[in-house]
Design a protein around this motif. Sequence first.
Motif, PDB file in Angstrom:
ATOM      1  N   VAL A  38       0.845  -1.187   0.000  1.00 42.79           N
ATOM      2  CA  VAL A  38       0.000   0.000   0.000  1.00 42.79           C
ATOM      3  C   VAL A  38       0.881   1.238   0.000  1.00 42.79           C
ATOM      4  O   VAL A  38       1.743   1.405   0.858  1.00 42.79           O
ATOM      5  CB  VAL A  38      -0.958   0.005   1.205  1.00 42.79           C
ATOM      6  CG1 VAL A  38      -2.120  -0.937   0.974  1.00 42.79           C
ATOM      7  CG2 VAL A  38      -0.235  -0.375   2.487  1.00 42.79           C
ATOM      8  N   ALA A  39       0.677   2.117  -0.965  1.00 39.11           N
ATOM      9  CA  ALA A  39       1.525   3.288  -1.127  1.00 39.11           C
ATOM     10  C   ALA A  39       0.703   4.562  -1.013  1.00 39.11           C
ATOM     11  O   ALA A  39      -0.421   4.639  -1.520  1.00 39.11           O
ATOM     12  CB  ALA A  39       2.226   3.238  -2.490  1.00 39.11           C
ATOM     13  N   ALA A  40       1.270   5.563  -0.344  1.00 33.04           N
ATOM     14  CA  ALA A  40       0.602   6.851  -0.200  1.00 33.04           C
ATOM     15  C   ALA A  40       1.598   7.872   0.315  1.00 33.04           C
ATOM     16  O   ALA A  40       2.656   7.518   0.863  1.00 33.04           O
ATOM     17  CB  ALA A  40      -0.586   6.751   0.753  1.00 33.04           C
ATOM     18  N   ARG A  41       1.267   9.137   0.157  1.00 33.54           N
ATOM     19  CA  ARG A  41       2.116  10.202   0.698  1.00 33.54           C
ATOM     20  C   ARG A  41       2.168  10.128   2.215  1.00 33.54           C
ATOM     21  O   ARG A  41       3.217  10.324   2.823  1.00 33.54           O
ATOM     22  CB  ARG A  41       1.567  11.575   0.287  1.00 33.54           C
ATOM     23  CG  ARG A  41       1.750  11.942  -1.178  1.00 33.54           C
ATOM     24  CD  ARG A  41       1.053  13.264  -1.449  1.00 33.54           C
ATOM     25  NE  ARG A  41       1.149  13.678  -2.842  1.00 33.54           N
ATOM     26  CZ  ARG A  41       2.042  14.524  -3.313  1.00 33.54           C
ATOM     27  NH1 ARG A  41       2.945  15.044  -2.515  1.00 33.54           N
ATOM     28  NH2 ARG A  41       2.048  14.863  -4.585  1.00 33.54           N
ATOM     29  N   THR A  42       1.019   9.858   2.839  1.00 31.46           N
ATOM     30  CA  THR A  42       0.913   9.781   4.296  1.00 31.46           C
ATOM     31  C   THR A  42       0.787   8.325   4.705  1.00 31.46           C
ATOM     32  O   THR A  42      -0.179   7.650   4.327  1.00 31.46           O
ATOM     33  CB  THR A  42      -0.314  10.569   4.793  1.00 31.46           C
ATOM     34  OG1 THR A  42      -0.226  11.913   4.328  1.00 31.46           O
ATOM     35  CG2 THR A  42      -0.375  10.558   6.305  1.00 31.46           C
ATOM     36  N   THR A  43       1.744   7.825   5.470  1.00 30.82           N
ATOM     37  CA  THR A  43       1.771   6.394   5.771  1.00 30.82           C
ATOM     38  C   THR A  43       1.199   6.025   7.128  1.00 30.82           C
ATOM     39  O   THR A  43       1.109   4.832   7.448  1.00 30.82           O
ATOM     40  CB  THR A  43       3.215   5.861   5.694  1.00 30.82           C
ATOM     41  OG1 THR A  43       4.028   6.583   6.637  1.00 30.82           O
ATOM     42  CG2 THR A  43       3.776   6.029   4.294  1.00 30.82           C
ATOM     43  N   GLY A  44       0.798   7.002   7.933  1.00 30.69           N
ATOM     44  CA  GLY A  44       0.244   6.683   9.248  1.00 30.69           C
ATOM     45  C   GLY A  44      -0.888   5.669   9.199  1.00 30.69           C
ATOM     46  O   GLY A  44      -0.846   4.635   9.875  1.00 30.69           O
ATOM     47  N   PRO A  45      -1.928   5.923   8.395  1.00 30.66           N
ATOM     48  CA  PRO A  45      -3.025   4.962   8.288  1.00 30.66           C
ATOM     49  C   PRO A  45      -2.574   3.613   7.733  1.00 30.66           C
ATOM     50  O   PRO A  45      -3.167   2.576   8.054  1.00 30.66           O
ATOM     51  CB  PRO A  45      -4.004   5.654   7.326  1.00 30.66           C
ATOM     52  CG  PRO A  45      -3.687   7.100   7.443  1.00 30.66           C
ATOM     53  CD  PRO A  45      -2.207   7.164   7.652  1.00 30.66           C
ATOM     54  N   LEU A  46      -1.524   3.613   6.911  1.00 28.77           N
ATOM     55  CA  LEU A  46      -1.029   2.359   6.346  1.00 28.77           C
ATOM     56  C   LEU A  46      -0.344   1.511   7.411  1.00 28.77           C
ATOM     57  O   LEU A  46      -0.433   0.277   7.401  1.00 28.77           O
ATOM     58  CB  LEU A  46      -0.063   2.643   5.202  1.00 28.77           C
ATOM     59  CG  LEU A  46      -0.580   3.527   4.070  1.00 28.77           C
ATOM     60  CD1 LEU A  46       0.468   3.663   2.978  1.00 28.77           C
ATOM     61  CD2 LEU A  46      -1.872   2.974   3.492  1.00 28.77           C
ATOM     62  N   GLU A  47       0.351   2.160   8.343  1.00 27.07           N
ATOM     63  CA  GLU A  47       0.993   1.439   9.442  1.00 27.07           C
ATOM     64  C   GLU A  47      -0.053   0.757  10.309  1.00 27.07           C
ATOM     65  O   GLU A  47       0.151  -0.368  10.786  1.00 27.07           O
ATOM     66  CB  GLU A  47       1.836   2.407  10.281  1.00 27.07           C
ATOM     67  CG  GLU A  47       3.001   3.061   9.534  1.00 27.07           C
ATOM     68  CD  GLU A  47       4.090   2.077   9.147  1.00 27.07           C
ATOM     69  OE1 GLU A  47       4.072   0.927   9.644  1.00 27.07           O
ATOM     70  OE2 GLU A  47       4.978   2.464   8.345  1.00 27.07           O
ATOM     71  N   GLU A  48      -1.185   1.436  10.505  1.00 26.49           N
ATOM     72  CA  GLU A  48      -2.273   0.840  11.280  1.00 26.49           C
ATOM     73  C   GLU A  48      -2.814  -0.399  10.569  1.00 26.49           C
ATOM     74  O   GLU A  48      -3.110  -1.420  11.214  1.00 26.49           O
ATOM     75  CB  GLU A  48      -3.390   1.865  11.467  1.00 26.49           C
ATOM     76  CG  GLU A  48      -2.980   3.100  12.272  1.00 26.49           C
ATOM     77  CD  GLU A  48      -4.016   4.195  12.226  1.00 26.49           C
ATOM     78  OE1 GLU A  48      -5.098   3.955  11.609  1.00 26.49           O
ATOM     79  OE2 GLU A  48      -3.773   5.280  12.782  1.00 26.49           O
ATOM     80  N   LEU A  49      -2.922  -0.313   9.256  1.00 25.33           N
ATOM     81  CA  LEU A  49      -3.407  -1.460   8.486  1.00 25.33           C
ATOM     82  C   LEU A  49      -2.413  -2.611   8.562  1.00 25.33           C
ATOM     83  O   LEU A  49      -2.807  -3.782   8.695  1.00 25.33           O
ATOM     84  CB  LEU A  49      -3.609  -1.027   7.032  1.00 25.33           C
ATOM     85  CG  LEU A  49      -4.415  -1.953   6.118  1.00 25.33           C
ATOM     86  CD1 LEU A  49      -5.849  -2.073   6.614  1.00 25.33           C
ATOM     87  CD2 LEU A  49      -4.393  -1.429   4.680  1.00 25.33           C
ATOM     88  N   ALA A  50      -1.127  -2.292   8.514  1.00 22.76           N
ATOM     89  CA  ALA A  50      -0.095  -3.326   8.607  1.00 22.76           C
ATOM     90  C   ALA A  50      -0.115  -4.008   9.968  1.00 22.76           C
ATOM     91  O   ALA A  50       0.069  -5.233  10.071  1.00 22.76           O
ATOM     92  CB  ALA A  50       1.278  -2.712   8.344  1.00 22.76           C
TER      93      ALA A  50
END
Length: 285
Positions: A38-50
């Motif tokens: 999952v790629a995005a400028r803001t990774t905070g929400p992606l860390e939660e998903l991980a």
Amino acid sequence: MRTETAGTDRVWFITGASRGLGRAFAEAALAAGDRVAVAARTTGPLEELAAAHPGRVLPLPLDVTDRDAVAAAVATAVGRFGRLDVVINNAGTLTMGMVEEFTEAEARAQMEVNFFGALWVTQAVLPVLRGQGAGHLVQVSSIGALSGFPSTGLYSASKCALEGMSEAVAMEAAGFGVKVSILEPGGYWTDLYTAMGATTPLEPYAPLRARLEEQFAEGSVDSDPALAARALLSLVDSAEPPLRLLLGSMVYDLAFDIARRRMDTWAGWESVSRAAEAAVPAPVA
């Protein structure tokens, strides 16, 4: 329609995945048993998903307008998961305004994300998909690609460019076993509209802008992004996915209306069109 069983441990690469449609697509892929970069400028929400899906999610900070960064992100994803099965070019932005109102910087920024960003991702993943002899590239476009509308002209231009490029890629990559599909969604409850930019209004367009605002207030139809994700799973599960897929009843009807009006216009001017062609010998140099 869905023709294959989901949950085949596919590997996805999704841009713009921190929120909205991208986040819904990622969650649907994970629910199907797949793994996702999952790629995005803001990774905070992606860390939660991980954290919620250990070992199955790779968060990647990415600005899709940076071609070198895109190539590096794709290489990282392949290094982690070994392959890519489904690539979703979802990152996008919207700046509202009449065409005359756009500054050069605003116009270029619209194209940089929606067209060039998708182009860089497409170029980065094609060698991977070609090498595998399989894969599905999904370009997230818009009903705006089928026709320009007042106040979204540059957005439509960026999506028209995306679709023209994607049609060519579909034909170029077919011989390598790579599938290409274009999604044309309607309205969904994402932050596209709340995070959008706007041009500096020119006074002569004030009456038109007022009418548009009234139309948007009365006729806006927005849906849960989960419905788009469900449709996406049907698309990628299909053994023979279409080149284009409309998402939503409103855009389905609108697309047919646009096509019929164009065909009526072409037919009405058929004699002029045909008279503009006649074979002649090559000019003498």
